[in-house]
Enzyme design. Structure first.
Site, short mmCIF file in Angstrom:
data_model
loop_
_atom_site.label_atom_id
_atom_site.label_comp_id
_atom_site.label_asym_id
_atom_site.label_seq_id
_atom_site.Cartn_x
_atom_site.Cartn_y
_atom_site.Cartn_z
N GLU A 140 0.85 -1.19 0.00
CA GLU A 140 0.00 0.00 0.00
C GLU A 140 0.89 1.25 0.00
O GLU A 140 1.11 1.85 -1.01
CB GLU A 140 -0.95 -0.02 1.20
CG GLU A 140 -1.97 1.11 1.13
CD GLU A 140 -3.31 0.77 1.76
OE1 GLU A 140 -3.47 -0.33 2.27
OE2 GLU A 140 -4.20 1.65 1.72
N GLU A 167 -1.84 0.40 13.59
CA GLU A 167 -2.92 0.94 12.76
C GLU A 167 -4.27 0.88 13.48
O GLU A 167 -5.06 1.82 13.43
CB GLU A 167 -3.01 0.13 11.46
CG GLU A 167 -4.16 0.51 10.56
CD GLU A 167 -4.11 -0.21 9.23
OE1 GLU A 167 -3.52 -1.30 9.15
OE2 GLU A 167 -4.66 0.33 8.25
C1 BGC Z 1 -5.01 3.12 5.00
C2 BGC Z 1 -5.49 4.18 5.94
C3 BGC Z 1 -6.38 5.08 5.16
C4 BGC Z 1 -7.54 4.25 4.75
C5 BGC Z 1 -8.64 4.95 4.09
C6 BGC Z 1 -6.18 2.32 4.60
O1 BGC Z 1 -5.87 1.24 3.81
O2 BGC Z 1 -4.00 2.35 5.55
O3 BGC Z 1 -4.62 4.66 6.82
O4 BGC Z 1 -6.70 6.28 5.73
O5 BGC Z 1 -7.16 3.12 4.02
O6 BGC Z 1 -9.73 4.42 4.53
#
Ligand code: BGC
Length: 753
Positions: A356, A611
Site C-alpha cells: 500500500e 494501525e
Molecule cells: C489506510 C489508511 C487510510 C484508509 C482509508 C487504509 O488502507 O491504511 O490509513 O486512511 O485506508 O480508509
C-alpha cells in the site's frame, strides 16, 4: 543549471520481458548507464544533477552519491524531480566515469495494490548533467545523450514492495569506473523535469540497529533489531560462489517464533543475494521494508561477517524534545516518532510494510500537527502539497496522493487535507508561501465540497471516523462537520493573503445553521451520539463547551471510561476533553494500559504505533491481516496534545510570532513532571514543570523578542517571576476538572485548533 533541455537515455535490459502482464512480482534487471570523460586541469567544483524514470543510484568513479530512492514518489505523468550533488571530491585527474544504476521504482514497479506499470513502461530513463568548473574559470558540461553506454550488472530484480536480487558474481559499482569496458548504445527519450530545491531533505539510510540473534546456525539466522522501522538490512556475508542467501523481514513474530508476514498482503519484502565466493557487502538500492525482525537463510553454509538494520526515511531536522514522569507516555511519544520516521519516505505514507504505502490524506492531516513538533517538515509538506495538487481534478481532491488510479475523490475527512495541511503549516511556520502556492487546489477542493453539499449538509465520505470501535459517526454529521471546518480554514487562509470568497463565506454560515438544525438536539446531543461526533463538533466550533462536556462525560460513563474514537475523533479527543473540563478522563486514557488505548499496544511490546486499536489483542491474537499494520502513525497524533496541553507550547499567532504557553495538568496529579522544548521559527521554547506538595513549579524560557502569554486554565497562579527570557510560576493544584463542567456554553466559531 537545470535538466530541462537535456536528453533522457535508456535501453531495454531484457527485450524479452513480457510487459503485457502487470501482475508480476518483478520486472527486468536494473539498467546501468555510464559515461567516461577526461579531466585535463585542476577542478574548482563539480556538480552532478540527475533524475530518472524509475529510481536511481548515481556513482562517480564507483563512489555512490548520498541518496536513496531518488527522484522519489510522484505522479510521473505530471512531475519528475531532479536533484543536485556536489561531487567535487569524487573527481580525479585524468580518466573518470560516472553514471547510474536505475531500478523500476514507482515508475514501472509495483505500486500499492495496482501492481506494475502505473506510470510508465520500459525502457527506464536517466537524465543527467555533470558540470565541472575548472580553477581557470572554464566550465565544462557532460550531459546524457546517445554517446553514453549501457550495460547489465548485479541488480537482477528490484521492486520497492517485493525486494531486490543482487548477483555478486556480476559487476556493480565497477561499471562506473574508468576501466570498465563492456557496454551497449542507449536510446534518447523525452520527459519533463522539475528541479527539487537543493536544500530539500531527501530519503537516506539513517539510524543503524544491531541485531540480537534469536536463532543461529551456519545456514540460518533469526534476528530482532528491537525497533520496528522502514528500513533495509546491511550485511556482509561469505560463502561458496553461487550460494543463494534469502533475507526475509517481518514486523513481528508469531507464537511459534516464526516471522509473521500475513499482513504484508502481496508485498514480498524479500531480498536475495547470490554470492561471489568473496566477502559480499549488501545493502539493497531499490526497495525498503517494514520490519523489526529478519531471517537470513542460505542454501549452503555462510558466514555472516556483519549485520545491521538501517532505517530509511527523509532526513528531517529534529525540532522537539519531550519527557515526563510517566514512562508509558514517554514510550507512546517515542513510538509515534518512530512511526513518523517509518512513514516519511518520499511522501507521508500510511504504512511501510504492506502493498500500500500511499499518502492517505486523513492520515496526513491528522498527524501533521504532531509531525511538525517532532521535526522541521516545512519543505517536506510543501512538496507533498504539490502531490495533492497533482491528485486534484474538478471532481475534487483524491483520497491520497500521488494518485495511482484507485479509490475516490472529494471524500469528507480526507479531501479536506487540501486546506487543513496548509493551515497547520502556516500556523506552525508562518510562511505565506504555503497559502499562495495552494490557493488553486484549496479552491478546487472547496468548490467540489460545496457542489456536493445540499443545503449545507454534506454526506460524501467513504470512510467516516476510520477504525473506530463500534461507534460509527453518521456520515452526514462527520462530513458536514469537516465541510464547515474546511470552509473556515480556507477563508482564514485567504484572509491572510488579502483575499476572500463570497460563496464560501455564505456556505459556511449555511453549514453552521444546517448542522445545528439537523444534527444538534435541544439538549446539545449530536445525532449519532458518538464520542467522535461530540469531539469533532466541539473542535470545529459547532457545539459549545457545556454541550460537549455534558455529553462526553455521559458517553464515557456509559462506555466504562473507554474510548471508541477512530482516526479522526482520536486526534481531537484528548484536547477536547481538556478544553471541556474533562482533563481527568484525558489523563486516564493516556495513562491506561488496557484495551483499547495507547498503552495497550505498549504493554504488548509495540515499538511503533499500531494501525488499529486491536492490531493485536491477547484474546484474539493478530487483527485482520487484510489490513493490519504495526506501523501507522495516525494514533500517534496524541503527541500534539503532549506538546500543546502537557507542556502547553502553542503558537498564539502564525509562526510563533506570539507565543501562548497554556499547560493543562493532570487533575489527579498522576503525572508529576514534564520537560520539553520546541525549536520554533522564532527560536527555542523550553518548558519544565514539577508537581509536589499541592503545587506546581512551572518554568519556561522563550525567545527574548517574542511576546508570550501564559494561561493556566483554572489553576490559580500563586506567584510568578520573570528574569530576561526566563519565566517561573508557582501554581495551585489540583483545581480544575469536574467542577468546571457546564459552567459556560459558548459556541465559539473557532477555526484555530
Ligand atoms: C489506510 C489508511 C487510510 C484508509 C482509508 C487504509 O488502507 O491504511 O490509513 O486512511 O485506508 O480508509
Amino acid at each position: 543549471m537545470s535538466l530541462q533541455n537535456i536528453k533522457w537515455i535508456g535501453f531495454r535490459t531484457d527485450p524479452t520481458y513480457d510487459e503485457s502482464n502487470p501482475d508480476q512480482p518483478y520486472g527486468a534487471p536494473a539498467m546501468y548507464v555510464y559515461k567516461k570523460f577526461k579531466v585535463k586541469k585542476s577542478i574548482a567544483r563539480a556538480t552532478l544533477e540527475c533524475s530518472a524514470l524509475g529510481v536511481y543510484a548515481a556513482y562517480v568513479n564507483g563512489n555512490p552519491t548520498e541518496s536513496f530512492l531518488e527522484p522519489g514518489f510522484t505522479d510521473y505523468s505530471k512531475r519528475i524531480y531532479s536533484r543536485k550533488y556536489d561531487v567535487t571530491a569524487l573527481i580525479v585527474g585524468g580518466c573518470n566515469s560516472f553514471g547510474a544504476c536505475v531500478g523500476d521504482g514507482w515508475y514501472t514497479g509495483n505500486v500499492a495494490m495496482v501492481r506494475r506499470q502505473r506510470f510508465g513502461k520500459y525502457p527506464l530513463g536517466f537524465c543527467a548533467r555533470l558540470e565541472i568548473k575548472y580553477r581557470d574559470g572554464e566550465v565544462e558540461t557532460i550531459d546524457t545523450d546517445a554517446g553514453w553506454s549501457g550495460t547489465l550488472g548485479a541488480v537482477r530484480e528490484n521492486d520497492i514492495l517485493n525486494g531486490e536480487t543482487h548477483d555478486f558474481r556480476l559487476p556493480h559499482s565497477e561499471v562506473f569506473t574508468a576501466d570498465y569496458s563492456d557496454g551497449c548504445a542507449v536510446e534518447e527519450r523525452t520527459a519533463d523535469i522539475v528541479p527539487q530545491e537543493s536544500d530539500f531533505e531527501g530519503v537516506r539510510l539513517c539510524e543503524s540497529f544491531k541485531p540480537i540473534y534469536l536463532r543461529r546456525n551456519e545456514m540460518y539466522a533469526l534476528v530482532d533489531f528491537g525497533q520496528n522501522m522502514a528500513g533495509v538490512l546491511h550485511t556482509v556475508v561469505r560463502g561458496e560462489r553461487g550460494t543463494r542467501v534469502t533475507l526475509r523481514h517481518a514486523e513481528t513474530i508469531d507464537k511459534e517464533g516464526a516471522l509473521y508476514t500475513e499482513n504484508f498482503r502481496s508485498a514480498r519484502n524479500t531480498d536475495t543475494l547470490i554470492l561471489s565466493g568473496g566477502e559480499d557487502d549488501f545493502t539493497p538500492l531499490f526497495c525498503y521494508h517494514g520490519f523489526r525482525y529478519a531471517e537470513l537463510s542460505a542454501d549452503a553454509p555462510v558466514e555472516i561477517l556483519f549485520l545491521e538494520a538501517r532505517a530509511v526515511h527523509n532526513e528531517l531536522a529534529d525540532t522537539g524534545k519531550f519527557d515526563c514522569s510517566s514512562q508509558l507516555i514517554d514510550t507512546i511519544y517515542r513510538n509515534a516518532k518512530w512511526s513518523m520516521k517509518s512513514n516519511f519516505v518520499s511522501v507521508p505514507t500510511d504504512c511501510p510494510q504492506r502493498d500500500e504505502r500511499l499518502g492517505w490524506l486523513a492520515d496526513v492531516h491528522l498527524f501533521a500537527g504532531t509531525a511538525m513538533y517532532f521535526a522541521d517538515c516545512d519543505k517536506f509538506y510543501r512538496r507533498f502539497m504539490r502531490d495533492i495538487s497533482d491528485a486534484t481534478t474538478d471532481d475534487g481532491v483524491a483520497d491520497y496522493a500521488p494518485y495511482v488510479g484507485i479509490f475516490g475523490h472529494n471524500n469528507g475527512g480526507w479531501a479536506d487535507c487540501a486546506v487543513i495541511l496548509p493551515y497547520l503549516h502556516y500556523r506552525r511556520y508562518g510562511d505565506k508561501r504555503i497559502i499562495r502556492e495552494n490557493v488553486e487546489v484549496m479552491r478546487k477542493h472547496i468548490r467540489a465540497s460545496i457542489r456536493t453539499a445540499a443545503g449545507g449538509v454534506r454526506k460524501e465520505s467513504a470512510y467516516g471516523d476510520w477504525l473506530n470501535i463500534g461507534a460509527d459517526t453518521p456520515k452526514e454529521v462527520f462530513c458536514t462537520a469537516y465541510h464547515y471546518y474546511g470552509l473556515g480554514l480556507y477563508l482564514y487562509l485567504l484572509d491572510q493573503i488579502g483575499e476572500t470568497d463570497f460563496q464560501a463565506t455564505q456556505e459556511r454560515e449555511k453549514t453552521y445553521h444546517a448542522f445545528r438544525a439537523n444534527f444538534v438536539s435541544k439538549d446539545g446531543a449530536v445525532y449519532g451520539d458518538t464520542q467522535t461526533g461530540y469531539v469533532l463538533a466541539y473542535t470545529f466550533g459547532l457545539i459549545g463547551e457545556a454541550e460537549a462536556a455534558k455529553h462526553l462525560r455521559r458517553k464515557f460513563t456509559e462506555s466504562d471510561m473507554k474510548l471508541t474514537t477512530g482516526f479522526n475523533g482520536g486526534k481531537y479527543l484528548l484536547p477536547t476533553l481538556c478544553d471541556t473540563g474533562l482533563g481527568d478522563i484525558a489523563y486516564s486514557l493516556i495513562l491506561g494500559e488496557s484495551y483499547p488505548g495507547w498503552g495497550y499496544s505498549i504493554r504488548n511490546g509495540a515499538t511503533t504505533m499500531w494501525e488499529r486499536w486491536n492490531s493485536y489483542t491477547l484474546e484474539d491474537g493478530f487483527g485482520d491481516a487484510s489490513m493490519n499494520s504495526f506501523n501507522h502513525y495516525v494514533f500517534g497524533s496524541c503527541v500534539e496534545w503532549m506538546y500543546r496541553y502537557m507542556l502547553g507550547i502553542r503558537e498564539d499567532a502564525p509562526g510563533f510570532s506570539r507565543i501562548l504557553i497554556a499547560p493543562r495538568f493532570d487533575p489527579a496529579a498522576r503525572v508529576t513532571s514534564a520537560n520539553g522544548e520546541f525549536e520554533s521559527r522564532r527560536g527555542k521554547i523550553r518548558v519544565q514543570w514539577t508537581y509536589s506538595g499541592g503545587e506546581y513549579v512551572f518554568e519556561a524560557r522563550c525567545p527574548r523578542e517574542v511576546p508570550v502569554r501564559f494561561d493556566f486554565g483554572d489553576n490559580a497562579v500563586r506567584k510568578s517571576w520573570q528574569s530576561g527570557d526566563e519565566y517561573r510560576f508557582r501554581i495551585d493544584a489540583p483545581s480544575f476538572g469536574a467542577g468546571a463542567i457546564g459552567q459556560t456554553n459558548k459556541v465559539v466559531k473557532r477555526i484555530v485548533v
